[in-house]
Scaffold this motif. Structure first.
Motif, PDB file in Angstrom:
ATOM      1  N   ALA A 198       9.450 -13.668  -2.273  1.00  0.00           N
ATOM      2  CA  ALA A 198      10.522 -13.434  -3.250  1.00  0.00           C
ATOM      3  C   ALA A 198      10.017 -12.593  -4.421  1.00  0.00           C
ATOM      4  N   GLU A 199       8.772 -12.814  -4.803  1.00  0.00           N
ATOM      5  CA  GLU A 199       8.179 -12.021  -5.884  1.00  0.00           C
ATOM      6  C   GLU A 199       8.111 -10.549  -5.481  1.00  0.00           C
ATOM      7  N   ILE A 200       7.730 -10.306  -4.229  1.00  0.00           N
ATOM      8  CA  ILE A 200       7.665  -8.932  -3.733  1.00  0.00           C
ATOM      9  C   ILE A 200       9.069  -8.350  -3.577  1.00  0.00           C
ATOM     10  N   ALA A 201       9.981  -9.163  -3.041  1.00  0.00           N
ATOM     11  CA  ALA A 201      11.347  -8.697  -2.785  1.00  0.00           C
ATOM     12  C   ALA A 201      12.077  -8.307  -4.062  1.00  0.00           C
ATOM     13  N   ALA A 202      11.624  -8.822  -5.204  1.00  0.00           N
ATOM     14  CA  ALA A 202      12.264  -8.489  -6.476  1.00  0.00           C
ATOM     15  C   ALA A 202      11.890  -7.092  -6.974  1.00  0.00           C
ATOM     16  N   LYS A 203      10.873  -6.485  -6.358  1.00  0.00           N
ATOM     17  CA  LYS A 203      10.462  -5.131  -6.755  1.00  0.00           C
ATOM     18  C   LYS A 203      11.422  -4.102  -6.155  1.00  0.00           C
ATOM     19  N   ASP A 204      11.269  -2.877  -6.598  1.00  0.00           N
ATOM     20  CA  ASP A 204      12.078  -1.803  -6.028  1.00  0.00           C
ATOM     21  C   ASP A 204      11.751  -1.672  -4.542  1.00  0.00           C
ATOM     22  N   PRO A 205      12.737  -1.822  -3.650  1.00  0.00           N
ATOM     23  CA  PRO A 205      12.449  -1.844  -2.218  1.00  0.00           C
ATOM     24  C   PRO A 205      11.897  -0.524  -1.680  1.00  0.00           C
ATOM     25  N   THR A 206      12.322   0.585  -2.252  1.00  0.00           N
ATOM     26  CA  THR A 206      11.808   1.871  -1.787  1.00  0.00           C
ATOM     27  C   THR A 206      10.335   2.008  -2.122  1.00  0.00           C
ATOM     28  N   VAL A 207       9.972   1.579  -3.322  1.00  0.00           N
ATOM     29  CA  VAL A 207       8.568   1.653  -3.736  1.00  0.00           C
ATOM     30  C   VAL A 207       7.711   0.735  -2.864  1.00  0.00           C
ATOM     31  N   ILE A 208       8.210  -0.470  -2.574  1.00  0.00           N
ATOM     32  CA  ILE A 208       7.449  -1.415  -1.756  1.00  0.00           C
ATOM     33  C   ILE A 208       7.241  -0.870  -0.346  1.00  0.00           C
ATOM     34  N   ARG A 209       8.271  -0.264   0.228  1.00  0.00           N
ATOM     35  CA  ARG A 209       8.114   0.304   1.572  1.00  0.00           C
ATOM     36  C   ARG A 209       7.111   1.454   1.578  1.00  0.00           C
ATOM     37  N   ARG A 210       7.134   2.288   0.560  1.00  0.00           N
ATOM     38  CA  ARG A 210       6.147   3.364   0.501  1.00  0.00           C
ATOM     39  C   ARG A 210       4.754   2.795   0.233  1.00  0.00           C
ATOM     40  N   ALA A 211       4.667   1.716  -0.532  1.00  0.00           N
ATOM     41  CA  ALA A 211       3.364   1.082  -0.782  1.00  0.00           C
ATOM     42  C   ALA A 211       2.770   0.569   0.520  1.00  0.00           C
ATOM     43  N   LYS A 212       3.594  -0.069   1.351  1.00  0.00           N
ATOM     44  CA  LYS A 212       3.111  -0.561   2.650  1.00  0.00           C
ATOM     45  C   LYS A 212       2.606   0.605   3.499  1.00  0.00           C
ATOM     46  N   GLU A 213       3.372   1.665   3.544  1.00  0.00           N
ATOM     47  CA  GLU A 213       2.994   2.827   4.336  1.00  0.00           C
ATOM     48  C   GLU A 213       1.692   3.448   3.835  1.00  0.00           C
ATOM     49  N   SER A 214       1.560   3.523   2.516  1.00  0.00           N
ATOM     50  CA  SER A 214       0.369   4.150   1.942  1.00  0.00           C
ATOM     51  C   SER A 214      -0.875   3.289   2.155  1.00  0.00           C
ATOM     52  N   LEU A 215      -0.732   1.975   2.042  1.00  0.00           N
ATOM     53  CA  LEU A 215      -1.883   1.094   2.249  1.00  0.00           C
ATOM     54  C   LEU A 215      -2.357   1.130   3.694  1.00  0.00           C
ATOM     55  N   ASN A 216      -1.427   1.179   4.638  1.00  0.00           N
ATOM     56  CA  ASN A 216      -1.826   1.338   6.036  1.00  0.00           C
ATOM     57  C   ASN A 216      -2.570   2.659   6.241  1.00  0.00           C
ATOM     58  N   GLY A 217      -2.115   3.683   5.530  1.00  0.00           N
ATOM     59  CA  GLY A 217      -2.703   5.004   5.696  1.00  0.00           C
ATOM     60  C   GLY A 217      -4.131   5.122   5.211  1.00  0.00           C
ATOM     61  N   ILE A 218      -4.550   4.220   4.294  1.00  0.00           N
ATOM     62  CA  ILE A 218      -5.916   4.305   3.778  1.00  0.00           C
ATOM     63  C   ILE A 218      -6.832   3.247   4.376  1.00  0.00           C
ATOM     64  N   ASP A 219      -6.346   2.491   5.362  1.00  0.00           N
ATOM     65  CA  ASP A 219      -7.205   1.507   6.015  1.00  0.00           C
ATOM     66  C   ASP A 219      -8.414   2.198   6.642  1.00  0.00           C
ATOM     67  N   PRO A 220      -9.618   1.638   6.468  1.00  0.00           N
ATOM     68  CA  PRO A 220     -10.811   2.272   7.052  1.00  0.00           C
ATOM     69  C   PRO A 220     -10.917   2.118   8.560  1.00  0.00           C
ATOM     70  N   ILE A 221     -10.215   1.146   9.141  1.00  0.00           N
ATOM     71  CA  ILE A 221     -10.265   0.889  10.574  1.00  0.00           C
ATOM     72  C   ILE A 221      -8.876   1.065  11.165  1.00  0.00           C
ATOM     73  N   ASP A 222      -8.785   1.776  12.271  1.00  0.00           N
ATOM     74  CA  ASP A 222      -7.541   1.875  13.027  1.00  0.00           C
ATOM     75  C   ASP A 222      -7.439   0.597  13.858  1.00  0.00           C
ATOM     76  N   VAL A 223      -6.677  -0.379  13.371  1.00  0.00           N
ATOM     77  CA  VAL A 223      -6.676  -1.698  14.003  1.00  0.00           C
ATOM     78  C   VAL A 223      -6.110  -1.662  15.421  1.00  0.00           C
ATOM     79  N   LYS A 224      -5.177  -0.773  15.677  1.00  0.00           N
ATOM     80  CA  LYS A 224      -4.595  -0.709  17.018  1.00  0.00           C
ATOM     81  C   LYS A 224      -5.597  -0.134  18.025  1.00  0.00           C
ATOM     82  N   ARG A 225      -6.254   0.923  17.658  1.00  0.00           N
ATOM     83  CA  ARG A 225      -7.258   1.512  18.553  1.00  0.00           C
ATOM     84  C   ARG A 225      -8.436   0.556  18.741  1.00  0.00           C
ATOM     85  N   SER A 226      -8.863  -0.101  17.673  1.00  0.00           N
ATOM     86  CA  SER A 226      -9.981  -1.036  17.750  1.00  0.00           C
ATOM     87  C   SER A 226      -9.664  -2.210  18.674  1.00  0.00           C
TER      88      SER A 226
END
Length: 251
Positions: A192-220
């Motif tokens: 609920a704390e997360i859901a109260a944030k701007d949803p567009t910003v949160i979705r881009r935050a999720k996308e950006s954090l996945n993009g900087i992961d040091p390990i490709d979890v699916k390939r690994s």
């Protein structure tokens, strides 16, 4: 029973695992879970997802009995593909996923929890990979996101478990709930704390954090799965699974 999705209009959705008695998912259950997570995350009214479970524990992994009663390798292949799809769906879900872990989180359960964005867990919950004892490998990729590297290796080799309280000390569990407490309510509060944030910003935050992961979890994880197939071709995996089934049935 099965996979349930619940929404209440608050921006938080729950995706709930319910496969009694221990939430060991059959092969089609993993695909259903993947589809539910993807569809829920794609709903613009959903801003955060809680991944939880009914019953005695969060998830005991794959349904080994299904594999043993199915001739050939069809069930094994389906389970491996299903796990890959479900773990990827947690990771790729368009909104943050908060795993609410109670009881046991084993095998495939670690794959789900390890790919979640945040974890809330009962202090006495247990996390582990019994794969070596079952003649399989996999989800070390996800366990490595929860515990230090050398502990991950020890847990794979020995099949030892750690608790939610341990993971809180490592920083991989955001919040621990006392034994017997309402883990799902605590996870919903974080969501609920997360859901109260701007949803567009949160979705881009999720996308950006996945993009900087040091390990490709699916390939690994896919690399790990290759060794499980090798163990099956060798015959050792089938023998290990049958010992497990015989022990559970008193044989």
């Amino acid at each position: 029973m099965g996979i349930q999705v619940r929404t209440d209009g608050s921006g938080v959705a729950e995706v709930i695992i319910d496969f009694p008695p221990v939430n060991a998912l059959p092969s089609d259950g993993w695909f259903t879970l993947a589809d539910a997570l993807t569809a829920t995350g794609a709903d613009p009214a959903v801003h955060a997802v809680v991944l939880a479970a009914e019953g005695r524990g969060f998830c005991a992994g794959v349904d080994i009995k299904e594999m043993q009663r199915t001739p050939g390798h069809a069930a094994l292949i389906a389970a491996n593909r299903g796990c890959f799809a479900a773990f990827a769906a947690v990771y790729d879900c368009a909104v943050p996923v908060i795993a609410a872990v109670h009881g046991f989180c084993l095998g495939g359960g670690v794959g789900l929890a390890g790919n979640a964005d945040l974890l809330v867990a009962a202090e006495d919950s247990t996390f582990g990979l019994p794969e070596v004892d079952r003649g399989a490998l996999g989800a070390a990729t996800h366990l490595a996101r929860l515990v230090p590297h050398h502990l991950m290796r020890a847990m794979v080799y020995t099949c030892r478990t750690v608790t939610g309280a341990d993971l809180h000390r490592y920083g991989s569990v955001l919040q621990v709930v006392p034994a017997g407490g309402d883990v799902r309510a605590a996870a919903r509060a974080v969501a609920a704390e997360i859901a109260a944030k701007d949803p567009t910003v949160i979705r881009r935050a999720k996308e950006s954090l996945n993009g900087i992961d040091p390990i490709d979890v699916k390939r690994s994880y896919r690399f790990e799965q290759g060794f499980t197939f090798e163990l099956n071709l060798d015959g050792v995996a089938d023998r290990a699974r049958q010992r497990f089934v015989d022990e559970r049935s008193g044989g």
